[in-house]
Design a protein around this motif. Structure first.
Motif, PDB file in Angstrom:
ATOM      1  N   VAL A  28       0.915  -1.156  -0.077  1.00 50.90           N
ATOM      2  CA  VAL A  28      -0.250   0.192   0.174  1.00 50.90           C
ATOM      3  C   VAL A  28       0.510   1.508   0.266  1.00 50.90           C
ATOM      4  O   VAL A  28       0.484   2.349  -0.705  1.00 50.90           O
ATOM      5  N   ALA A  29       1.844   1.467   0.745  1.00 53.58           N
ATOM      6  CA  ALA A  29       3.118   2.420   1.175  1.00 53.58           C
ATOM      7  C   ALA A  29       3.725   2.987  -0.378  1.00 53.58           C
ATOM      8  O   ALA A  29       3.565   3.864  -1.012  1.00 53.58           O
ATOM      9  N   ALA A  30       3.223   1.817  -1.270  1.00 54.10           N
ATOM     10  CA  ALA A  30       4.488   1.238  -2.586  1.00 54.10           C
ATOM     11  C   ALA A  30       2.840   2.335  -3.887  1.00 54.10           C
ATOM     12  O   ALA A  30       3.774   1.857  -5.253  1.00 54.10           O
ATOM     13  N   GLY A  31       1.730   2.480  -3.305  1.00 56.76           N
ATOM     14  CA  GLY A  31       0.972   2.897  -4.141  1.00 56.76           C
ATOM     15  C   GLY A  31      -0.076   1.768  -4.664  1.00 56.76           C
ATOM     16  O   GLY A  31      -1.069   2.118  -5.668  1.00 56.76           O
ATOM     17  N   GLY A  32       0.190   0.523  -4.098  1.00 58.20           N
ATOM     18  CA  GLY A  32      -1.464  -0.743  -4.125  1.00 58.20           C
ATOM     19  C   GLY A  32      -1.877  -0.391  -3.564  1.00 58.20           C
ATOM     20  O   GLY A  32      -2.675   0.498  -2.992  1.00 58.20           O
ATOM     21  N   PRO A 103       9.567   0.098  -5.233  1.00 54.15           N
ATOM     22  CA  PRO A 103       9.787  -1.132  -4.252  1.00 54.15           C
ATOM     23  C   PRO A 103       9.809   0.381  -3.700  1.00 54.15           C
ATOM     24  O   PRO A 103      10.552   1.697  -4.087  1.00 54.15           O
ATOM     25  N   THR A 104       9.484   1.149  -2.690  1.00 52.70           N
ATOM     26  CA  THR A 104       9.384   1.928  -1.445  1.00 52.70           C
ATOM     27  C   THR A 104      10.934   1.947  -1.275  1.00 52.70           C
ATOM     28  O   THR A 104      11.553   0.714  -0.734  1.00 52.70           O
ATOM     29  N   ILE A 105      11.879   3.034   0.047  1.00 54.97           N
ATOM     30  CA  ILE A 105      12.635   2.539   0.980  1.00 54.97           C
ATOM     31  C   ILE A 105      13.036   1.468   2.025  1.00 54.97           C
ATOM     32  O   ILE A 105      14.077   0.134   1.959  1.00 54.97           O
ATOM     33  N   SER A 106      11.062   1.184   2.106  1.00 51.47           N
ATOM     34  CA  SER A 106      10.747   0.220   3.308  1.00 51.47           C
ATOM     35  C   SER A 106      11.544  -1.708   2.683  1.00 51.47           C
ATOM     36  O   SER A 106      11.758  -2.719   2.687  1.00 51.47           O
ATOM     37  N   THR A 125       4.943  -7.919  -6.775  1.00 50.30           N
ATOM     38  CA  THR A 125       6.583  -8.322  -7.449  1.00 50.30           C
ATOM     39  C   THR A 125       7.514  -7.517  -6.505  1.00 50.30           C
ATOM     40  O   THR A 125       8.602  -6.794  -7.124  1.00 50.30           O
ATOM     41  N   LEU A 126       6.748  -6.584  -5.568  1.00 54.84           N
ATOM     42  CA  LEU A 126       7.590  -5.807  -4.409  1.00 54.84           C
ATOM     43  C   LEU A 126       9.168  -6.505  -5.000  1.00 54.84           C
ATOM     44  O   LEU A 126      10.267  -5.319  -4.437  1.00 54.84           O
ATOM     45  N   LEU A 127       9.051  -7.126  -3.644  1.00 59.52           N
ATOM     46  CA  LEU A 127       9.833  -7.876  -3.159  1.00 59.52           C
ATOM     47  C   LEU A 127      11.173  -7.855  -3.817  1.00 59.52           C
ATOM     48  O   LEU A 127      12.394  -7.994  -3.494  1.00 59.52           O
ATOM     49  N   GLU A 128      10.989  -8.791  -4.978  1.00 60.24           N
ATOM     50  CA  GLU A 128      12.170  -9.427  -5.678  1.00 60.24           C
ATOM     51  C   GLU A 128      12.851  -7.759  -6.239  1.00 60.24           C
ATOM     52  O   GLU A 128      13.155  -7.719  -7.556  1.00 60.24           O
ATOM     53  N   GLN A 129      11.660  -7.109  -7.127  1.00 62.49           N
ATOM     54  CA  GLN A 129      12.080  -5.937  -7.095  1.00 62.49           C
ATOM     55  C   GLN A 129      13.386  -5.036  -6.502  1.00 62.49           C
ATOM     56  O   GLN A 129      13.616  -4.601  -6.986  1.00 62.49           O
ATOM     57  N   ALA A 130      13.337  -5.268  -5.771  1.00 61.76           N
ATOM     58  CA  ALA A 130      14.147  -4.990  -4.397  1.00 61.76           C
ATOM     59  C   ALA A 130      14.865  -4.803  -4.399  1.00 61.76           C
ATOM     60  O   ALA A 130      16.282  -4.945  -3.510  1.00 61.76           O
ATOM     61  N   VAL A 131      15.682  -6.089  -5.281  1.00 61.34           N
ATOM     62  CA  VAL A 131      16.796  -6.956  -5.073  1.00 61.34           C
ATOM     63  C   VAL A 131      17.480  -5.949  -5.279  1.00 61.34           C
ATOM     64  O   VAL A 131      17.403  -5.966  -6.954  1.00 61.34           O
ATOM     65  N   LYS A 132      18.987  -5.953  -5.301  1.00 65.20           N
ATOM     66  CA  LYS A 132      19.846  -5.275  -5.546  1.00 65.20           C
ATOM     67  C   LYS A 132      21.460  -5.817  -5.449  1.00 65.20           C
ATOM     68  O   LYS A 132      21.565  -5.767  -4.483  1.00 65.20           O
ATOM     69  N   ASN A 313      16.581   5.749  -6.602  1.00 64.11           N
ATOM     70  CA  ASN A 313      15.297   6.635  -6.531  1.00 64.11           C
ATOM     71  C   ASN A 313      14.566   6.860  -6.071  1.00 64.11           C
ATOM     72  O   ASN A 313      13.745   7.762  -5.449  1.00 64.11           O
ATOM     73  N   ILE A 314      13.681   5.272  -5.970  1.00 66.97           N
ATOM     74  CA  ILE A 314      12.482   4.792  -5.191  1.00 66.97           C
ATOM     75  C   ILE A 314      11.123   6.018  -6.518  1.00 66.97           C
ATOM     76  O   ILE A 314      10.108   6.576  -5.935  1.00 66.97           O
ATOM     77  N   SER A 315      11.633   6.098  -7.237  1.00 68.08           N
ATOM     78  CA  SER A 315      10.317   6.833  -8.798  1.00 68.08           C
ATOM     79  C   SER A 315      10.142   8.517  -8.000  1.00 68.08           C
ATOM     80  O   SER A 315       9.644   9.191  -8.238  1.00 68.08           O
ATOM     81  N   TYR A 316      10.853   9.084  -7.096  1.00 70.18           N
ATOM     82  CA  TYR A 316      10.894   9.960  -6.396  1.00 70.18           C
ATOM     83  C   TYR A 316      12.174  10.547  -6.916  1.00 70.18           C
ATOM     84  O   TYR A 316      13.024  10.634  -6.434  1.00 70.18           O
TER      85      TYR A 316
END
Length: 340
Positions: A28-32, A103-106, A125-132, A313-316
């Protein structure tokens, strides 16, 4: 006002014996969309396409209004048919899936913590998108030979226990789905083995349709009686349930404090810290954002005897996030101020 992470959680992370359970709050914090919004949209759609089922749809609407989301899902599924209903849910999650996933910074901090695995009731798919760097094994409850795959890996993985948005037929959403999932011996056995580790719950509230059923099943069938949960201090119903199961509640004043709490956990367990750089002039283009981030990284690394890493940049476009060793954090300001 950020509570200190409890020592059992810190110790478990340091020893490689912690697992994360991730709920819809992070999505939800990511816009969902929230569950209430998803179901209300399907109620409106149902009134349009199934006028002969108005009484049943009205009952579903009342269930949504009363926070009985699983009951509403069951009713709407019976009106529309399972395939159409589940497709309708997944379509509303397209805003946080694939190329639309920001994904959010969280998410980014969470995926840098040394959890053995990340179990989520989310479909996106937010968790896997946040893997770097990119790349982590993702399995669902219906993955073939799931138990063998989990037992055979020493690397962190994501387990989407309720399915994936890219396979709508597979998602767990109504009461009957839950019953099938938790009477299937494979999933309970997998969870029982994983719950020998210290569980950390984040992104859950009492209105999440998954959490109450989930905790009840885990407690009843698996004897869940430990862990740490990151909870809003005013969520008294969930706090009471967690306390009855001996799950420690780290209580936050606002959900906006989740990134700060996770950052504290990162500092305590990895000696790293994530920090935010806010640009005075927002940059509208991704390529220019990357150039600016690389410039800031270059300034830090050349001015100090340590390395900073650009996260995202978390889209911002005015906010950039970096990670450094916490012992060098104070010298960071000098490096940043030298770049006008």
């Amino acid at each position: 006002n950020i509570p200190a992470p409890p020592s059992p959680l810190i110790d478990a992370l340091k020893s490689g014996n912690a697992i994360a359970f991730v709920g819809s709050g992070l999505s939800v914090a990511a816009g969902g969309p929230k569950w209430e919004k998803i179901l209300k949209n399907i109620v409106d759609y149902s009134f349009q396409v199934k006028p002969n089922s108005n009484k049943k749809i009205q009952k579903a609407k009342m269930a949504v209004d009363n926070g009985k989301y699983l009951d509403a899902a069951t009713l709407l599924c019976s009106v529309l048919g399972e395939n159409i209903f589940k497709d309708s849910v997944c379509k509303q999650l397209n805003t946080i899936t694939g190329e639309n996933a920001y994904p959010t910074i969280s998410h980014y901090i969470l995926m840098r913590l040394d959890f053995k695995c990340f179990i989520t009731t989310n479909y996106d798919t937010l968790l896997e998108q946040a893997v770097k760097p990119k790349g982590i094994q993702v399995w669902t409850h219906s993955t073939r030979n799931l138990a063998s795959l989990i037992n055979g890996t020493e690397k962190p993985f994501i387990l989407k226990i309720h399915g994936d948005v890219n396979n709508s037929d597979d998602i767990i959403i109504k009461r009957e789905d839950y019953a099938k999932l938790y009477t299937n011996y494979v999933v309970p056995d997998i969870l029982k083995n994983l719950l020998r580790n210290h569980p950390f719950w984040v992104g859950y509230g009492h209105q999440d349709p998954h959490i109450s059923y989930y905790l009840d099943e885990l407690n009843k069938k698996l004897g869940l009686s430990c862990g740490t949960a990151l909870i809003h201090k005013d969520d008294h119903l969930l706090i009471a349930k967690l306390n009855s199961m001996n799950i420690f509640s780290s209580e936050l004043s606002t959900y906006d404090d989740i990134p700060a709490y996770l950052n504290l956990l990162l500092m305590e367990t990895t000696n790293k810290i994530v920090f935010e750089v806010v640009l005075s002039n927002p940059i509208p283009y991704k390529t220019e954002i990357t150039k600016k981030a690389n410039k800031i990284t270059e300034v830090i690394n050349s001015s100090c005897e340590f390395e900073a890493e650009f996260i995202e940049n978390i889209s911002y476009s005015e906010k950039l996030y970096f990670i450094v060793d916490v012992t060098n954090f104070e010298r960071l300001f000098e490096a940043l101020s030298s770049d006008q």
